[in-house]
Design a protein around this motif. Structure first.
Motif, mmCIF file in Angstrom:
data_model
loop_
_atom_site.group_PDB
_atom_site.id
_atom_site.type_symbol
_atom_site.label_atom_id
_atom_site.label_comp_id
_atom_site.label_asym_id
_atom_site.label_seq_id
_atom_site.Cartn_x
_atom_site.Cartn_y
_atom_site.Cartn_z
ATOM 1 N N ARG A 152 -39.954 -15.132 -2.936
ATOM 2 C CA ARG A 152 -39.206 -14.662 -1.776
ATOM 3 C C ARG A 152 -39.658 -13.254 -1.435
ATOM 4 N NH1 ARG A 152 -33.283 -16.277 -3.930
ATOM 5 N NH2 ARG A 152 -34.515 -16.434 -5.860
ATOM 6 N N THR A 153 -39.300 -12.821 -0.275
ATOM 7 C CA THR A 153 -39.655 -11.467 0.131
ATOM 8 C C THR A 153 -38.681 -11.013 1.202
ATOM 9 O OG1 THR A 153 -41.475 -10.055 0.857
ATOM 10 C CG2 THR A 153 -41.228 -12.161 1.984
ATOM 11 N N GLN A 154 -38.699 -9.734 1.496
ATOM 12 C CA GLN A 154 -37.860 -9.245 2.584
ATOM 13 C C GLN A 154 -38.599 -9.407 3.889
ATOM 14 O OE1 GLN A 154 -36.575 -5.232 1.631
ATOM 15 N NE2 GLN A 154 -36.012 -5.977 -0.408
ATOM 16 N N CYS A 155 -38.012 -10.143 4.806
ATOM 17 C CA CYS A 155 -38.688 -10.424 6.069
ATOM 18 C C CYS A 155 -37.623 -10.738 7.113
ATOM 19 C CB CYS A 155 -39.628 -11.610 5.885
ATOM 20 S SG CYS A 155 -40.455 -12.126 7.389
ATOM 21 N N GLU A 156 -37.789 -10.190 8.298
ATOM 22 C CA GLU A 156 -36.786 -10.393 9.360
ATOM 23 C C GLU A 156 -36.748 -11.842 9.818
ATOM 24 O OE1 GLU A 156 -37.818 -7.790 12.444
ATOM 25 O OE2 GLU A 156 -37.481 -5.950 11.276
ATOM 26 N N HIS A 157 -37.920 -12.418 9.984
ATOM 27 C CA HIS A 157 -37.975 -13.788 10.474
ATOM 28 C C HIS A 157 -37.611 -14.762 9.362
ATOM 29 C CE1 HIS A 157 -40.210 -12.101 13.855
ATOM 30 N NE2 HIS A 157 -40.814 -11.376 12.944
ATOM 31 N N PRO A 158 -37.044 -15.889 9.720
ATOM 32 C CA PRO A 158 -36.788 -16.912 8.708
ATOM 33 C C PRO A 158 -38.113 -17.563 8.288
ATOM 34 C CG PRO A 158 -36.245 -17.751 10.877
ATOM 35 C CD PRO A 158 -36.626 -16.320 11.066
ATOM 36 N N TYR A 159 -38.179 -18.027 7.071
ATOM 37 C CA TYR A 159 -39.393 -18.700 6.585
ATOM 38 C C TYR A 159 -38.995 -19.641 5.459
ATOM 39 C CZ TYR A 159 -38.913 -15.366 2.793
ATOM 40 O OH TYR A 159 -38.411 -14.647 1.741
ATOM 41 N N SER A 160 -39.838 -20.611 5.178
ATOM 42 C CA SER A 160 -39.564 -21.550 4.095
ATOM 43 C C SER A 160 -40.073 -21.006 2.775
ATOM 44 C CB SER A 160 -40.235 -22.893 4.382
ATOM 45 O OG SER A 160 -39.621 -23.513 5.484
ATOM 46 N N TYR A 161 -39.307 -21.202 1.750
ATOM 47 C CA TYR A 161 -39.770 -20.747 0.449
ATOM 48 C C TYR A 161 -39.290 -21.634 -0.671
ATOM 49 C CZ TYR A 161 -35.075 -18.782 -0.102
ATOM 50 O OH TYR A 161 -33.716 -18.621 -0.187
ATOM 51 N N CYS A 162 -39.975 -21.533 -1.780
ATOM 52 C CA CYS A 162 -39.566 -22.175 -3.024
ATOM 53 C C CYS A 162 -39.704 -21.140 -4.122
ATOM 54 C CB CYS A 162 -40.460 -23.384 -3.294
ATOM 55 S SG CYS A 162 -40.125 -24.195 -4.862
ATOM 56 N N ASP A 163 -38.609 -20.822 -4.730
ATOM 57 C CA ASP A 163 -38.629 -19.761 -5.732
ATOM 58 C C ASP A 163 -37.852 -20.243 -6.949
ATOM 59 O OD1 ASP A 163 -39.119 -17.350 -6.926
ATOM 60 O OD2 ASP A 163 -37.827 -16.154 -5.611
ATOM 61 N N ILE A 164 -37.981 -19.527 -8.049
ATOM 62 C CA ILE A 164 -37.098 -19.794 -9.170
ATOM 63 C C ILE A 164 -36.062 -18.670 -9.235
ATOM 64 C CG2 ILE A 164 -38.898 -21.013 -10.423
ATOM 65 C CD1 ILE A 164 -39.151 -18.596 -12.256
ATOM 66 N N ASP A 165 -34.998 -18.899 -9.924
ATOM 67 C CA ASP A 165 -33.929 -17.911 -9.965
ATOM 68 C C ASP A 165 -34.238 -16.855 -11.020
ATOM 69 O OD1 ASP A 165 -31.635 -16.479 -9.775
ATOM 70 O OD2 ASP A 165 -30.357 -17.966 -10.759
ATOM 71 N N ASN A 166 -35.159 -15.980 -10.675
ATOM 72 C CA ASN A 166 -35.591 -14.957 -11.630
ATOM 73 C C ASN A 166 -34.459 -14.030 -12.040
ATOM 74 O OD1 ASN A 166 -38.549 -15.232 -12.074
ATOM 75 N ND2 ASN A 166 -38.572 -15.134 -9.836
ATOM 76 N N GLN A 167 -33.693 -13.634 -11.053
ATOM 77 C CA GLN A 167 -32.626 -12.703 -11.354
ATOM 78 C C GLN A 167 -31.604 -13.348 -12.294
ATOM 79 O OE1 GLN A 167 -31.240 -10.617 -7.929
ATOM 80 N NE2 GLN A 167 -29.368 -9.896 -8.921
#
Lengths: 341, 341
Positions: free
Chosen positions: B148-163
DNA sequence: TTGATCGTTCAAAGCGCTTTGAGTTTATGC
DNA sequence: GCATAAACTCAAAGCGCTTTGAACGATCAA
């Protein structure tokens, strides 16, 4: 933004615009500048499919990735690919990774030759006798083998001198006084592993040391296997006084096993590993620093791609196959510091 | 062997043959069988460039590979790619690896959107604020971000719950009685590393344990760094009694450092690592077996590719972005066996 | 002045596929 | 027996580029 649109805006024919863009001499310099200028402004990119269709070249080289096998998933694949990529970036080409179930591998290689998906192919990890090479050699798709194999037809390859390297390493150990040397090898069905085995045996022969097959083991590249293999060989009597291991992952496991048995590498026992230069596992950062047969696989990736590129350029003139064998350095460090008495 | 030739031999039009081969309903079953039969015999493969040109789809997804950075050359890349490949093999697509000098990365992403080289893009290792995502989101090239990243526009992502994962791990250590916990992290400019850091901090806060920045270190993924970082933290007084390390390579170095200081993990000191399931470095094969936050990166590669595939299929209907966060398991093993007293 | 030569440009064909829109045949219902 | 629909097939256009072969005007030598 297509060629057509571009040429309309310029009041020129597609022919002229295409030629201007591709650096053909029959376009006046003034025209070329105008064309290039607008192309840049419009951010024009020729459509690669159209280009391929017209020229018959894709500017892609292929790597078949067998999805079940871990072959490519080894730590080495990334480094190898980095070398490949480095060369390709210079000649503006891409690599197509073709994921393939193991069961279809042979068929995919055959199809690749027909389909024009790629301009050439890189093949890795050949078996001692590798059917892929035989069947590709029968087509006219350029390819280069990373390694060598037994094959009737001539083919281009880029390999390292595995046999020489392991002979050198074995001789070093022998000269340090070791007679019982354990070999922890990759699977000997793979040609490079077999070559290493042959080098090891050759050196023993040269010194008249009897070859003991029970000191030679082979297995998949995991830390665990390195550990188990060494642990097991340490049970032999008389105990081996030196180990030759085929990769850095094995080396990790070997170190762990030795330490667990209270043996300090470089002090109580000698250890040599083959080092392909994985960036996150550096032999000189081990404790003690590892004596290695050393050959950066990244460089091999670069060189083999260069060879393939040449092969592709020269496709029409069917010239002699290219054969390259990279030397392997023996780098002496702490893990062989101690002479056996 | 082209469509034309094939249709001539069959006494059919190209239209019919094409439709027969592509499973269109307006071809009689008898005709279809005849066509398929001959196609198989002739070993016919449609030319991919021609197909792409006609359909506007390449059946390739792209991965940009920055050639200088080691980002992709990490041990994880191979595993990730294996997952990607596994999905693609099922849907008969390929991956185009696009080698790119770091300096041109941004430009390449922009061009990719215009050129139609690939149907979609996979992006990895985002920075906390990643400009690639911002600029791609402005185009209509489908892409999915791995992370994931900080971005104004919406985008598709697949991440793991690192936090969540690192919070969980930290809480475990705290509940085992640890108060001074060293964090050996990847570079925090990368979003996933930053998330892990935030998770660690969050857990401390929840338990009212003061956060000591000097216990948090970050560096490149090498065995050496893991070793150095732990060795250095061991000098602190009061000494940390537990370590949280961000990958298995660090874990190797950490183990070495601990042992060198006469500390037995799981006995004198606790150790948790994040495990992406590199096949040659398995946490349960360590000695002692490692407690881990566990999330197979291969699976992530598979899932993200599936998402991208969906994104490509649905391109016309511009539907909502897909967002997926994979849970991370905390697997308790020997390296946290001992409760601090 | 003429014909050859060179430099510059162009129209059109072709790369191998998909797809549109139309045409032909066969079955169906009245 | 005829209109209508259904089933099947086709010719041709189009995707965006390269490349062939021809054309045009300008330059030059004879």
């Amino acid at each position: 933004m297509s060629l057509k649109e571009l040429s309309l805006r310029l009041g020129l024919s597609q022919t002229t615009v295409s030629r201007a863009l591709n650096g053909y001499p029959e376009v006046s310099e003034r025209t070329r500048q105008r064309v290039m200028q607008l192309a840049r402004e419009m951010n024009y990119r020729p459509n690669p499919s159209a280009k391929s269709l017209a020229t018959g070249r894709t500017e892609h080289i292929g790597i078949v990735l067998p999805i079940e096998k871990n072959l490519f998933v080894e730590p080495l694949f990334g480094e190898y690919l980095a070398g490949v990529a480095q060369f390709l970036a210079e000649s503006d080409m891409d690599v197509t990774v073709i994921p393939t179930p193991l069961s279809q591998e042979q068929k995919v290689y055959e199809q690749l030759a027909m389909s024009g998906r790629v301009d050439g192919l890189l093949i890795s990890s050949p078996a001692v006798v590798d059917s892929r090479v035989a069947s590709l050699a029968a087509t006219n798709l350029p390819f280069v083998l990373h390694g060598r194999t037994q094959c009737e037809h001539p083919y281009s390859y880029c390999d390292i001198d595995n046999q020489g390297a392991f002979a050198k390493a074995t001789r070093l150990l022998i000269e340090l006084g070791h007679q019982r040397i354990g070999l922890i090898n990759d699977e000997c069905s793979l040609n490079y592993a077999n070559d290493r085995y042959l080098g090891y045996k050759l050196a023993l022969e040269q010194y008249g040391i009897p070859y003991d097959p029970s000191l030679c083991t082979q297995g998949g590249m995991t830390e665990e296997y390195g550990f188990n293999a060494v642990a097991q060989l340490l049970m032999h009597r008389p105990r081996p006084s030196a180990f030759l291991v085929s990769n850095m992952i094995f080396a990790l496991g070997a170190m762990r096993a030795l330490r667990q048995h209270g043996l300090e590498p470089g002090h109580d026992i000698a250890l040599i590993a083959h080092d392909d230069h994985i960036p996150y596992l550096q032999a000189d950062k081990f404790d003690p620093p590892l004596t290695t047969t050393s050959s950066p696989i990244r460089r091999a990736g670069y060189e083999i791609t260069q060879m393939l590129h040449r092969e592709i350029e020269m496709r029409s003139q069917n010239q002699a196959k290219q054969c390259k064998v990279l030397e392997v350095d023996l780098v002496i460090r702490g893990s062989t510091r101690i002479r056996k008495v």
